[in-house]
Design a protein around this motif. Sequence first.
Motif, mmCIF file in Angstrom:
data_model
loop_
_atom_site.group_PDB
_atom_site.id
_atom_site.type_symbol
_atom_site.label_atom_id
_atom_site.label_comp_id
_atom_site.label_asym_id
_atom_site.label_seq_id
_atom_site.Cartn_x
_atom_site.Cartn_y
_atom_site.Cartn_z
ATOM 1 N N THR A 137 3.630 -3.616 9.477
ATOM 2 C CA THR A 137 2.487 -4.041 8.661
ATOM 3 C C THR A 137 2.480 -3.241 7.357
ATOM 4 O O THR A 137 2.716 -2.029 7.363
ATOM 5 C CB THR A 137 1.169 -3.805 9.420
ATOM 6 N N VAL A 138 2.203 -3.903 6.260
ATOM 7 C CA VAL A 138 2.276 -3.249 4.952
ATOM 8 C C VAL A 138 0.887 -3.117 4.355
ATOM 9 O O VAL A 138 0.039 -4.002 4.489
ATOM 10 C CB VAL A 138 3.217 -4.014 3.992
ATOM 11 N N PHE A 139 0.642 -1.980 3.690
ATOM 12 C CA PHE A 139 -0.597 -1.745 2.958
ATOM 13 C C PHE A 139 -0.218 -1.312 1.537
ATOM 14 O O PHE A 139 0.539 -0.350 1.351
ATOM 15 C CB PHE A 139 -1.442 -0.660 3.640
ATOM 16 N N VAL A 140 -0.723 -2.036 0.571
ATOM 17 C CA VAL A 140 -0.421 -1.763 -0.842
ATOM 18 C C VAL A 140 -1.656 -1.163 -1.494
ATOM 19 O O VAL A 140 -2.749 -1.721 -1.408
ATOM 20 C CB VAL A 140 0.007 -3.054 -1.566
ATOM 21 N N ALA A 141 -1.482 -0.027 -2.138
ATOM 22 C CA ALA A 141 -2.601 0.659 -2.783
ATOM 23 C C ALA A 141 -2.058 1.559 -3.886
ATOM 24 O O ALA A 141 -0.849 1.822 -3.965
ATOM 25 C CB ALA A 141 -3.393 1.479 -1.767
ATOM 26 N N GLU A 142 -2.947 2.049 -4.744
ATOM 27 C CA GLU A 142 -2.496 2.859 -5.878
ATOM 28 C C GLU A 142 -2.073 4.251 -5.449
ATOM 29 O O GLU A 142 -1.351 4.926 -6.191
ATOM 30 C CB GLU A 142 -3.592 2.929 -6.951
ATOM 31 N N ASN A 143 -2.501 4.706 -4.265
ATOM 32 C CA ASN A 143 -2.062 6.011 -3.778
ATOM 33 C C ASN A 143 -2.137 6.007 -2.250
ATOM 34 O O ASN A 143 -2.686 5.081 -1.636
ATOM 35 C CB ASN A 143 -2.912 7.146 -4.372
ATOM 36 N N GLU A 144 -1.579 7.050 -1.662
ATOM 37 C CA GLU A 144 -1.486 7.090 -0.205
ATOM 38 C C GLU A 144 -2.847 7.168 0.455
ATOM 39 O O GLU A 144 -3.069 6.586 1.531
ATOM 40 C CB GLU A 144 -0.619 8.281 0.222
ATOM 41 N N ALA A 145 -3.786 7.868 -0.173
ATOM 42 C CA ALA A 145 -5.118 7.991 0.424
ATOM 43 C C ALA A 145 -5.781 6.621 0.548
ATOM 44 O O ALA A 145 -6.406 6.303 1.574
ATOM 45 C CB ALA A 145 -5.988 8.928 -0.434
ATOM 46 N N GLU A 146 -5.641 5.798 -0.488
ATOM 47 C CA GLU A 146 -6.230 4.467 -0.430
ATOM 48 C C GLU A 146 -5.521 3.594 0.614
ATOM 49 O O GLU A 146 -6.150 2.799 1.306
ATOM 50 C CB GLU A 146 -6.156 3.797 -1.809
ATOM 51 N N ALA A 147 -4.191 3.757 0.709
ATOM 52 C CA ALA A 147 -3.454 3.003 1.725
ATOM 53 C C ALA A 147 -3.895 3.415 3.117
ATOM 54 O O ALA A 147 -4.049 2.569 4.015
ATOM 55 C CB ALA A 147 -1.958 3.234 1.551
ATOM 56 N N GLN A 148 -4.100 4.725 3.322
ATOM 57 C CA GLN A 148 -4.531 5.218 4.625
ATOM 58 C C GLN A 148 -5.915 4.683 4.969
ATOM 59 O O GLN A 148 -6.195 4.316 6.126
ATOM 60 C CB GLN A 148 -4.552 6.751 4.615
ATOM 61 N N ALA A 149 -6.763 4.596 3.953
ATOM 62 C CA ALA A 149 -8.106 4.060 4.190
ATOM 63 C C ALA A 149 -8.033 2.597 4.619
ATOM 64 O O ALA A 149 -8.794 2.149 5.485
ATOM 65 C CB ALA A 149 -8.946 4.208 2.920
ATOM 66 N N LEU A 150 -7.078 1.865 4.027
ATOM 67 C CA LEU A 150 -6.908 0.458 4.409
ATOM 68 C C LEU A 150 -6.366 0.332 5.826
ATOM 69 O O LEU A 150 -6.768 -0.555 6.588
ATOM 70 C CB LEU A 150 -5.959 -0.250 3.420
#
Length: 874
Positions: free
Chosen positions: A429-442
């Motif tokens: 599963t992929v999560f795209v975000a501007e940084n790792e913290a935002e990806a982790q939140a997703l």
Amino acid sequence: MTELAKTFDPSAIESKWYRHWEATGAFRPSRPDAEPFTIVMPPPNVTGSLHIGHALDNTLQDVLIRHARLQGKDALWVCGTDHAGIATQMVVERQLNERQQKRTDFSREDFIAKVWEWKAESGGAITGQLRRLGASCDWTNERFTMDEGFSKAVIKVFVELYNEGLLYRDKRLVNWDPGLKTAISDLEVETVEINGKFWHLKYPLEDGSGHISVATTRPETMLADMAVAVNGDDPRYTAVIGKLVRLPITGRLIPVIADEHADPELGSGAVKITPGHDFNDFEVGKRAGFKPADMLNMFDAEARVIQTADDLIPAELLGLPVKEARERVVALIEAAGLLEKVEDRVIQTPFGDRSGAVIEPWLTDQWYVDAKTLAQPAIEAVRTGAINVVPQTWEKTYFNWMENIQPWCVSRQLWWGHQIPAWFTDDGTVFVAENEAEAQALAGAGVTLTRDPDVLDTWFSSALWPFGTLGWPEESSTLHRHYPNDVLISGFDILFFWDARMAMQGLHFMKEVPWKTLYLHGLVRAADGSKMSKSKGNTVDPLGLIDQFGADALRFTLTAMESQGRDIKLDEKRVEGYRNFATKLWNAARFCQSNGIGASTTLAAPRAELAVNRWIIGETVETLAKLDRAVADLRYDAMADAIYHFAWGTFCDWYLELIKGEMGEETKAVAGWVLDQILVMLHPFMPFITEELWHAMGQRSCDLIHAQWPNPQAKVDSSAKDEVEWLISLVGAVRAAKNELGIPPGAKLSAYVRDASEETLARLERQMAAIGRLARLDSVSGSPAPQGGAIQLVVEEATFVLPLAGVIDLDAERARITKSIEALSKERDALAGRLNNPAFVEKAKPEAVDKARADHAEKAAEVDRLTAALARLD
């Protein structure tokens, strides 16, 4: 006034003035209340060095930016370099190899740190070389596609496109470079003709009813064949469509399918389909219902044979590189009695432009941009004129490509570049975000994430150049003031890779076109028209030309030869010729200094009574109008032509000659003013010599780079124009006649005029001093000419007779000219015979035919000239 050196030396002034301009902030936009004018430089690779294409591209931009400054606009030329993912990584890896190290000896972070170290020490040499060319960029705001602000823009664009469904991950074929182990763009593929083979193979039908013959230049890929395609309208194969064939070697059963890709006129009319390793076959496979995930792959990242999903490739072939696999597959097929024949064939073979490896179409998971959706507003912008394409002939090519655009692969398997902001869970599963913290939140707390190791294609980041360099995504006055840019100047060869993608991204994120005009120039070729290449040894080093002739001469050459829609055939003699032009201007300024002519104190033309001064003011007005039209139309050759002919022919060759006998205050004021206009109009093309002469002629309130564009506030005086042009025609005719007859230029002759109008007689009286000095005529009489040989010249309605008794032997001269005419006519006719021979025109090399045509034209013109000279002898 500063006395000029006797000899013009470009090297003595170029570095001095460039340092001065840069130190005084001359290139920075500093007129907040003025109309803005903005150009962005196509960012050269940080690893690059100045080649002749860069010299052309940046000269054309500098002409426009300097012209805009002189017009009083708030001119900004955005500059910077591209991080050049593949090229830069290769440079640093090569350095490591020299120390017996390799990239994988380091962590990704440590390797990237080494790249930054290299950039700090050695990167960006090209920016210094652009300074030598005279590029007046705003270096104080130089950008780099990997700097912090620009990287922020790149990541934001990726994330927003993903969230909008315009960027996605997909399994498709890419250009795979086995040497670099990364996907590459079409621009990085060089197709070369090499001698190869065409193998004809038999594929047995499963039911034992016969076989189908297929032909291929890549027999090794049959290990991953998934079908045989025939044309549905081909009667030879109607009965076998839907049947199965059993592949040699693997024994795989594959269907015979109907598809338009199979051409009944080519070979047997049947083609093998390997959708995992051929771009055309990939599309055929999709039409046949094969999902990309199910397409067979038989190569690893180094183009070595691996096992396919159905486990049917024999173990003896596993691990073999392409060449060895090909040899072994052919041997096995031949041993099975299934090799029909082998033909020699020249094959178009793709190579990686940097690695030199043969490119393999390879089925991989990559990131793609939905270019088709993004292209629609960009197509409409050109169609409605929101983007003006110059020359307009490129619009058809633009529309054709954009309307058939394919998904854009934007991921690369490198370490240096913008790492893709996507994180994967263990299940994919992929999560795209501007940084790792935002990806982790997703993803949610406690979910293990691994970042995608790939980086973005450098064309993805450079597509944001028109607005990313102005501070986007941050809001700023600079962004809103200088976007959209006014003009983009680009080589036509990157129309799709860069220009079109900037149009797509600019319209999508800024809701406006990135630039109002797109100017596409041609390529710089060798003097014979061939493409420059290192292998041919015909490349031209622009820095070498600058060392030899000066930057001004090179710049003027490139400008003068830039004609819309045509490539440039660069001949060193042209550069030398424009160096002579600079010398001519230098000597003209020295002449002015020696005669008390200095800097003008007025923008408007001075008052003038003398015809010669009223004439030169009018010529200045006309030249300015020609130049303004050419700039508006982006006709670079016309710009150069207008100022060159005015400065060399009109001012230096005629005006300065005409005023030598009259140096009153009026003439000094007019001459100083005209020289100033020349320096201002010529400055965008030849900035160094013009700035030097500008200051040498007297005290100035500003540097020439910030002077005002000419505004003569005068009109053409038709009576003065007619009179001086008549005088020039008369003097020119006398000089030409003397030259044709071998009479020394300084020899004085008498003239007799007949059929002269009252106006001509009045002109003769007013201009006799100039006629005597320039034409070396000691008198012009209205009395009948004495009997005997003479030159007869017709100037407008009047005939001038110049007796030659005692000057030359007329009979000998007639004999000499007649003999020359006969010899030249013979050469002319021989050349005409060759050109009228179809065997010569069709079979000879094009350059030989061109030379014959040029020689014929030259001989014919010389015959006409001598015939006219003979006729003038009474």
